[in-house]
Design a protein around this motif. Sequence first.
Motif, mmCIF file in Angstrom:
data_model
loop_
_atom_site.group_PDB
_atom_site.id
_atom_site.type_symbol
_atom_site.label_atom_id
_atom_site.label_comp_id
_atom_site.label_asym_id
_atom_site.label_seq_id
_atom_site.Cartn_x
_atom_site.Cartn_y
_atom_site.Cartn_z
ATOM 1 N N GLN A 190 0.841 -1.188 0.000
ATOM 2 C CA GLN A 190 0.000 0.000 0.000
ATOM 3 C C GLN A 190 0.878 1.240 0.000
ATOM 4 O O GLN A 190 1.614 1.510 0.936
ATOM 5 C CB GLN A 190 -0.929 0.017 1.215
ATOM 6 C CG GLN A 190 -1.839 1.239 1.256
ATOM 7 C CD GLN A 190 -2.994 1.061 2.196
ATOM 8 O OE1 GLN A 190 -3.499 -0.032 2.359
ATOM 9 N NE2 GLN A 190 -3.429 2.137 2.815
ATOM 10 N N SER A 197 -4.543 1.467 -2.375
ATOM 11 C CA SER A 197 -4.333 2.792 -1.806
ATOM 12 C C SER A 197 -5.589 3.240 -1.077
ATOM 13 O O SER A 197 -6.683 2.731 -1.331
ATOM 14 C CB SER A 197 -3.997 3.795 -2.925
ATOM 15 O OG SER A 197 -3.891 5.104 -2.417
ATOM 16 N N ASN A 198 -5.416 4.186 -0.163
ATOM 17 C CA ASN A 198 -6.579 4.797 0.479
ATOM 18 C C ASN A 198 -7.054 6.021 -0.301
ATOM 19 O O ASN A 198 -7.897 6.783 0.170
ATOM 20 C CB ASN A 198 -6.274 5.176 1.932
ATOM 21 C CG ASN A 198 -5.136 6.178 2.045
ATOM 22 O OD1 ASN A 198 -4.508 6.537 1.059
ATOM 23 N ND2 ASN A 198 -4.866 6.624 3.247
ATOM 24 N N ASP A 253 -8.380 12.295 -2.550
ATOM 25 C CA ASP A 253 -8.993 11.867 -1.297
ATOM 26 C C ASP A 253 -10.506 12.051 -1.418
ATOM 27 O O ASP A 253 -10.977 13.183 -1.546
ATOM 28 C CB ASP A 253 -8.439 12.705 -0.146
ATOM 29 C CG ASP A 253 -9.158 12.461 1.158
ATOM 30 O OD1 ASP A 253 -9.585 11.318 1.382
ATOM 31 O OD2 ASP A 253 -9.304 13.415 1.942
ATOM 32 N N ARG A 259 -10.537 3.758 -3.749
ATOM 33 C CA ARG A 259 -9.689 3.464 -2.597
ATOM 34 C C ARG A 259 -10.032 2.090 -2.028
ATOM 35 O O ARG A 259 -11.175 1.655 -2.032
ATOM 36 C CB ARG A 259 -9.864 4.527 -1.522
ATOM 37 C CG ARG A 259 -11.269 4.570 -0.914
ATOM 38 C CD ARG A 259 -11.321 5.561 0.204
ATOM 39 N NE ARG A 259 -12.654 5.632 0.796
ATOM 40 C CZ ARG A 259 -12.962 6.379 1.832
ATOM 41 N NH1 ARG A 259 -12.037 7.130 2.407
ATOM 42 N NH2 ARG A 259 -14.192 6.403 2.301
ATOM 43 N N GLY A 260 -8.983 1.419 -1.557
ATOM 44 C CA GLY A 260 -9.158 0.111 -0.942
ATOM 45 C C GLY A 260 -9.228 -1.040 -1.909
ATOM 46 O O GLY A 260 -9.196 -2.197 -1.497
ATOM 47 N N GLU A 309 1.029 5.558 -1.679
ATOM 48 C CA GLU A 309 0.161 6.609 -2.197
ATOM 49 C C GLU A 309 0.146 6.615 -3.713
ATOM 50 O O GLU A 309 -0.909 6.705 -4.339
ATOM 51 C CB GLU A 309 0.619 7.967 -1.674
ATOM 52 C CG GLU A 309 -0.241 9.118 -2.173
ATOM 53 C CD GLU A 309 0.173 10.452 -1.585
ATOM 54 O OE1 GLU A 309 0.087 11.455 -2.305
ATOM 55 O OE2 GLU A 309 0.575 10.473 -0.408
#
Length: 285
Positions: A3, A45-46, A107, A84-85, A5
Amino acid sequence: MEQTELLDLQGVAQPPRRMLRKHSGFSVETVRPDLGAAFSYDWTSNLHFCAYHDIVLEDGGIRAGDGAEDNRRDLRHTLTYVPRGARVSGWSSLSRRKNSFTAIYFDPASMREELGARFIERADEKVYYRSEEVEGYMRQWARLLAQDHSDGLYEEALGLVTVLAIHKASTYEFKAGRPLGRASLALVEEFIDENLGSDLTLSALAEITGLSRFHFSRAFKSATGETPYQRVLRRRMERAKLLMASGEMSINQIAECLGFQDASYFQRTFRSWVGMSVKEFRDRR
């Protein structure tokens, strides 16, 4: 499964060239691997991720989320979206041409607040799909990232509309922002005039009004007929003409005084905006 960015390319003989710009809530990069490079990736990634491809493969495959592996070779003008995820993994052996991809990472919580949009909690991954609107914005990003100079005000606005375009196909509720009153508009105009030599940002202008960047941009254009970026450029060009008419400053000094990173960029902008070169304008005096 690692994981990180930014999407990490593994097993490359030479690290690819990466051109990255970071802004509040999102980052955008263009990645250019060597001719004929081979690499793999196994990434989550988040952040939400959308990539625009200018790539032709000799061989390769990609798998996003629980989907089947996709083995298409000609990826030009296609997009890949991974929320994300979600896991994305694959491998690529590139053809010997100038391959690249441009990706935006954002985000979702920050963008939800900015855009007044409630995005669905679990978006589906999409591999090698097409969207003329998103492609148009991502191609603009590719051109911007290839330039030596940057313009934070323009890039912030472009990032917000890019994110909104990515999510247009999803279910969301859109909340209209309040209009920009005369007092707030006057404060913004005053701030612009007093800071033409600074690196003006959309965030700084929006903060004056108490609106999000996205809603400020919409409200400002509704009130003035121009985007914040266009208004700042207009005021800089008006100030440039006054400074050149006085004959007291060199072109380099005027460019620096008006927040341009170099004189050549200033002169290109002046010609585009005014319709004549700096020399032609000065020769008219």
